[in-house]
Motif scaffolding. Structure first.
Motif, PDB file in Angstrom:
ATOM      1  N   LEU A 134       0.080   1.874   8.382  1.00 18.55           N
ATOM      2  CA  LEU A 134       0.133   1.526   6.961  1.00 18.55           C
ATOM      3  C   LEU A 134      -0.277   0.065   6.829  1.00 18.55           C
ATOM      4  CD1 LEU A 134       1.006   2.084   3.983  1.00 18.55           C
ATOM      5  CD2 LEU A 134       3.294   1.378   4.651  1.00 18.55           C
ATOM      6  N   ASP A 135      -1.436  -0.159   6.263  1.00 16.44           N
ATOM      7  CA  ASP A 135      -1.965  -1.525   6.128  1.00 16.44           C
ATOM      8  C   ASP A 135      -1.823  -2.318   7.428  1.00 16.44           C
ATOM      9  OD1 ASP A 135      -2.935  -1.199   3.602  1.00 16.44           O
ATOM     10  OD2 ASP A 135      -1.505  -2.533   2.614  1.00 16.44           O
ATOM     11  N   GLY A 136      -2.159  -1.679   8.540  1.00 15.15           N
ATOM     12  CA  GLY A 136      -2.197  -2.392   9.817  1.00 15.15           C
ATOM     13  C   GLY A 136      -0.924  -2.349  10.632  1.00 15.15           C
ATOM     14  N   ASP A 137       0.163  -1.844  10.065  1.00 16.35           N
ATOM     15  CA  ASP A 137       1.421  -1.780  10.820  1.00 16.35           C
ATOM     16  C   ASP A 137       1.770  -0.343  11.193  1.00 16.35           C
ATOM     17  OD1 ASP A 137       2.125  -4.496  11.035  1.00 16.35           O
ATOM     18  OD2 ASP A 137       2.815  -4.512   8.959  1.00 16.35           O
ATOM     19  N   ALA A 138       2.453  -0.207  12.332  1.00 17.64           N
ATOM     20  CA  ALA A 138       2.792   1.127  12.855  1.00 17.64           C
ATOM     21  C   ALA A 138       4.126   1.584  12.274  1.00 17.64           C
ATOM     22  CB  ALA A 138       2.866   1.076  14.383  1.00 17.64           C
ATOM     23  N   VAL A 139       4.099   2.137  11.091  1.00 11.35           N
ATOM     24  CA  VAL A 139       5.359   2.488  10.424  1.00 11.35           C
ATOM     25  C   VAL A 139       5.796   3.906  10.784  1.00 11.35           C
ATOM     26  CG1 VAL A 139       4.848   0.949   8.483  1.00 11.35           C
ATOM     27  CG2 VAL A 139       4.314   3.388   8.297  1.00 11.35           C
ATOM     28  N   ARG A 140       7.104   4.100  10.651  1.00 16.77           N
ATOM     29  CA  ARG A 140       7.680   5.431  10.852  1.00 16.77           C
ATOM     30  C   ARG A 140       7.576   6.181   9.531  1.00 16.77           C
ATOM     31  NH1 ARG A 140       7.474   3.445  15.521  1.00 16.77           N
ATOM     32  NH2 ARG A 140       9.288   3.464  16.898  1.00 16.77           N
ATOM     33  N   SER A 141       6.708   7.184   9.490  1.00 17.53           N
ATOM     34  CA  SER A 141       6.470   7.831   8.186  1.00 17.53           C
ATOM     35  C   SER A 141       7.648   8.675   7.736  1.00 17.53           C
ATOM     36  CB  SER A 141       5.193   8.666   8.232  1.00 17.53           C
ATOM     37  OG  SER A 141       5.297   9.713   9.166  1.00 17.53           O
ATOM     38  N   CYS A 142       8.564   9.027   8.665  1.00 16.94           N
ATOM     39  CA  CYS A 142       9.730   9.817   8.241  1.00 16.94           C
ATOM     40  C   CYS A 142      10.690   8.984   7.412  1.00 16.94           C
ATOM     41  CB  CYS A 142      10.453  10.401   9.457  1.00 16.94           C
ATOM     42  SG  CYS A 142      11.314   9.186  10.474  1.00 16.94           S
ATOM     43  N   LEU A 143      10.644   7.652   7.578  1.00 15.07           N
ATOM     44  CA  LEU A 143      11.538   6.759   6.841  1.00 15.07           C
ATOM     45  C   LEU A 143      10.851   6.081   5.662  1.00 15.07           C
ATOM     46  CD1 LEU A 143      13.165   4.834   9.832  1.00 15.07           C
ATOM     47  CD2 LEU A 143      14.273   6.562   8.413  1.00 15.07           C
ATOM     48  N   THR A 144       9.532   6.068   5.691  1.00 20.16           N
ATOM     49  CA  THR A 144       8.779   5.302   4.706  1.00 20.16           C
ATOM     50  C   THR A 144       8.648   6.094   3.404  1.00 20.16           C
ATOM     51  OG1 THR A 144       7.507   4.324   6.501  1.00 20.16           O
ATOM     52  CG2 THR A 144       6.584   4.122   4.279  1.00 20.16           C
ATOM     53  N   PRO A 145       9.204   5.584   2.311  1.00 16.95           N
ATOM     54  CA  PRO A 145       9.048   6.326   1.051  1.00 16.95           C
ATOM     55  C   PRO A 145       7.603   6.253   0.572  1.00 16.95           C
ATOM     56  CG  PRO A 145      10.208   4.261   0.667  1.00 16.95           C
ATOM     57  CD  PRO A 145       9.992   4.356   2.143  1.00 16.95           C
ATOM     58  N   LEU A 146       7.190   7.314  -0.088  1.00 14.50           N
ATOM     59  CA  LEU A 146       5.839   7.374  -0.640  1.00 14.50           C
ATOM     60  C   LEU A 146       5.521   6.113  -1.447  1.00 14.50           C
ATOM     61  CD1 LEU A 146       3.239   8.939  -1.441  1.00 14.50           C
ATOM     62  CD2 LEU A 146       4.596  10.034  -3.242  1.00 14.50           C
ATOM     63  N   ALA A 147       6.511   5.613  -2.180  1.00 14.68           N
ATOM     64  CA  ALA A 147       6.285   4.447  -3.048  1.00 14.68           C
ATOM     65  C   ALA A 147       5.766   3.250  -2.260  1.00 14.68           C
ATOM     66  CB  ALA A 147       7.589   4.070  -3.752  1.00 14.68           C
ATOM     67  N   ARG A 148       6.195   3.101  -1.002  1.00 17.10           N
ATOM     68  CA  ARG A 148       5.753   1.954  -0.215  1.00 17.10           C
ATOM     69  C   ARG A 148       4.265   2.035   0.105  1.00 17.10           C
ATOM     70  NH1 ARG A 148       8.075   0.160   5.763  1.00 17.10           N
ATOM     71  NH2 ARG A 148       6.478  -1.422   6.158  1.00 17.10           N
ATOM     72  N   ALA A 149       3.739   3.252   0.147  1.00 19.46           N
ATOM     73  CA  ALA A 149       2.324   3.435   0.493  1.00 19.46           C
ATOM     74  C   ALA A 149       1.417   3.378  -0.735  1.00 19.46           C
ATOM     75  CB  ALA A 149       2.142   4.771   1.211  1.00 19.46           C
ATOM     76  N   ALA A 150       1.995   3.299  -1.915  1.00 15.50           N
ATOM     77  CA  ALA A 150       1.188   3.329  -3.146  1.00 15.50           C
ATOM     78  C   ALA A 150       0.159   2.204  -3.139  1.00 15.50           C
ATOM     79  CB  ALA A 150       2.096   3.205  -4.359  1.00 15.50           C
ATOM     80  N   GLY A 151      -1.100   2.593  -3.340  1.00 18.54           N
ATOM     81  CA  GLY A 151      -2.168   1.597  -3.404  1.00 18.54           C
ATOM     82  C   GLY A 151      -2.540   0.997  -2.069  1.00 18.54           C
ATOM     83  N   LYS A 152      -1.994   1.547  -0.979  1.00 21.72           N
ATOM     84  CA  LYS A 152      -2.268   0.974   0.346  1.00 21.72           C
ATOM     85  C   LYS A 152      -3.097   1.928   1.191  1.00 21.72           C
ATOM     86  CE  LYS A 152       1.711  -2.011   0.221  1.00 21.72           C
ATOM     87  NZ  LYS A 152       3.064  -2.245   0.666  1.00 21.72           N
ATOM     88  N   GLN A 153      -3.485   1.440   2.374  1.00 18.96           N
ATOM     89  CA  GLN A 153      -4.286   2.251   3.284  1.00 18.96           C
ATOM     90  C   GLN A 153      -3.408   2.862   4.365  1.00 18.96           C
ATOM     91  OE1 GLN A 153      -7.968   0.772   4.849  1.00 18.96           O
ATOM     92  NE2 GLN A 153      -8.066  -0.862   3.308  1.00 18.96           N
TER      93      GLN A 153
END
Lengths: 205, 159
Positions: free
Chosen positions: B52-71
């Motif tokens: 997510l924008d260059g960082d290795a995030v845990r998608s099971c914890l990451t809310p959709l809202a955090r990814a809004a408008g991001k890569q």
């Protein structure tokens, strides 16, 4: 002398108002007339007592788990090192380059049971200023907290605001399930912070 | 629900799911990108790692809202033909055993190499320890990361 004091009070009040601390400015201005020796010692005692109450919060796991001298943060009420995932402070306090705190810690607590807690900008203090409190006596903790060289370059007014408003500080009272909260409420804590500062931010020997 | 836009593997995607929905489920169930795996669901295993924008995030914890408008980049978006240096190194070193954790491992390794192109073993430990592999392919993962670093450096020299 009168003119000099007036000028000083005026400048101080303006600076404090600009910084957004009208209550603090007025309290300090009231404190400007030189107190008698006995008053001073009474004030100091009151300040030291207020800090002792503050210290019960500052040494709770919610604060102490991240204000550490080492590089691995602690977690849980037992203060277990976060080593099972090899988590480290990193060059900016936000983890190593490819394992950032925010890879797991979101801007708010997860709703999933046993999932990591969250608050905006989850981080440790940076390695250049660790703000480590672990193992300090109450007096040393007090001196560390008010020393700008050890507290993140904060004045007392800035420190007040940090303790009053910073999301990571406030998170301590909303840590999610399975984590204890500090022994004083945030309101009670801030009353003690104000009392400590108003009476000279004195520290025990 | 408001519409959320996310740039996934270079393609603009939209959804009207609750912004609190874990990104993992949006990727898998809504956008059919099933290469990202569910492991533990609490950020302890790394199987669901995406970029997510260059960082290795845990998608099971990451809310959709955090990814809004991001890569967001998933394993499907790393390359179209498995030519990414990390994928090639993984094949050369025959890293996977059962393979379940490997998309998360590859995404975490990709982020590591983007931040530290020639990582030491300690850098690899720091970046990869939180990506668990029940088959115990850790030694091959380490070798593959070093090999991917060599492959990337060789590509850079050619270019």
């Amino acid at each position: 002398m009168k003119l000099g004091l007036g000028l000083f009070r005026g400048l101080f009040a303006s600076a404090a108002l600009l910084a957004g601390f009208p209550w603090y400015a007025s309290d300090l201005l009231r404190a400007i007339p030189t107190p008698q020796k006995s008053d001073l010692s009474q004030q100091q005692s009151q300040s030291v007592r207020a800090f002792a109450a503050m210290a019960t919060v500052l040494t709770s796991p919610r604060c102490l788990n991240c204000h550490i001298p080492g590089d691995a943060p602690l977690h849980g009420d037992e203060g277990k090192p976060h080593k099972e995932l090899n988590i480290k402070r990193g060059p900016d306090g936000r983890g190593t380059p490819a394992m950032r705190c925010a890879n797991c810690h979101q801007s708010e607590n997860s709703t999933a049971l046993h999932a990591p807690p969250g608050a905006p900008n989850w981080q440790l203090p940076p390695p250049s200023m660790r703000m480590a409190w672990q193992g300090l006596s109450t007096g040393d903790l007090c001196r560390t907290l008010k020393d700008p060289a050890k507290n993140g370059n904060m004045t007392l007014a800035q420190l007040y605001r940090h303790l009053d408003e910073h999301p990571l500080v406030l998170w301590a009272w909303n840590p999610g399930p399975g984590r204890s909260i500090p022994p004083l409420s945030h309101e009670q804590f801030m009353v003690k912070v104000k009392e400590w500062m108003d009476n000279g931010a004195a520290c025990a020997e | 629900m408001p519409e959320t836009k996310v740039l996934v593997n270079g393609e603009q995607r939209t959804t009207d799911l609750d912004p609190r929905t874990p990104l993992l489920w949006v990727l898998r169930d809504t956008w059919n990108l099933t290469g990202t795996k569910f492991g533990c669901g609490v950020g302890q295993c790394g199987a669901c790692t995406v970029i997510l924008d260059g960082d290795a995030v845990r998608s099971c914890l990451t809310p959709l809202a955090r990814a809004a408008g991001k890569q967001v980049t998933t394993i499907e978006g790393l390359s179209r033909d498995r030519s990414h240096p990390v994928q090639r190194a993984w094949l050369v070193e025959q890293v996977p055993q059962c393979g379940y954790c490997q998309s998360g491992q590859i995404m975490a390794a990709t982020v590591l190499l983007s931040k530290i192109p020639q990582p030491t073993d300690e850098d690899i430990n720091d970046a990869m320890t939180a990506n668990l592999c029940r088959c115990g392919t850790y030694h091959r993962i380490r070798r593959a990361i070093h090999r991917a670093a060599e492959l990337s450096a060789a590509e850079a020299r050619k270019a």
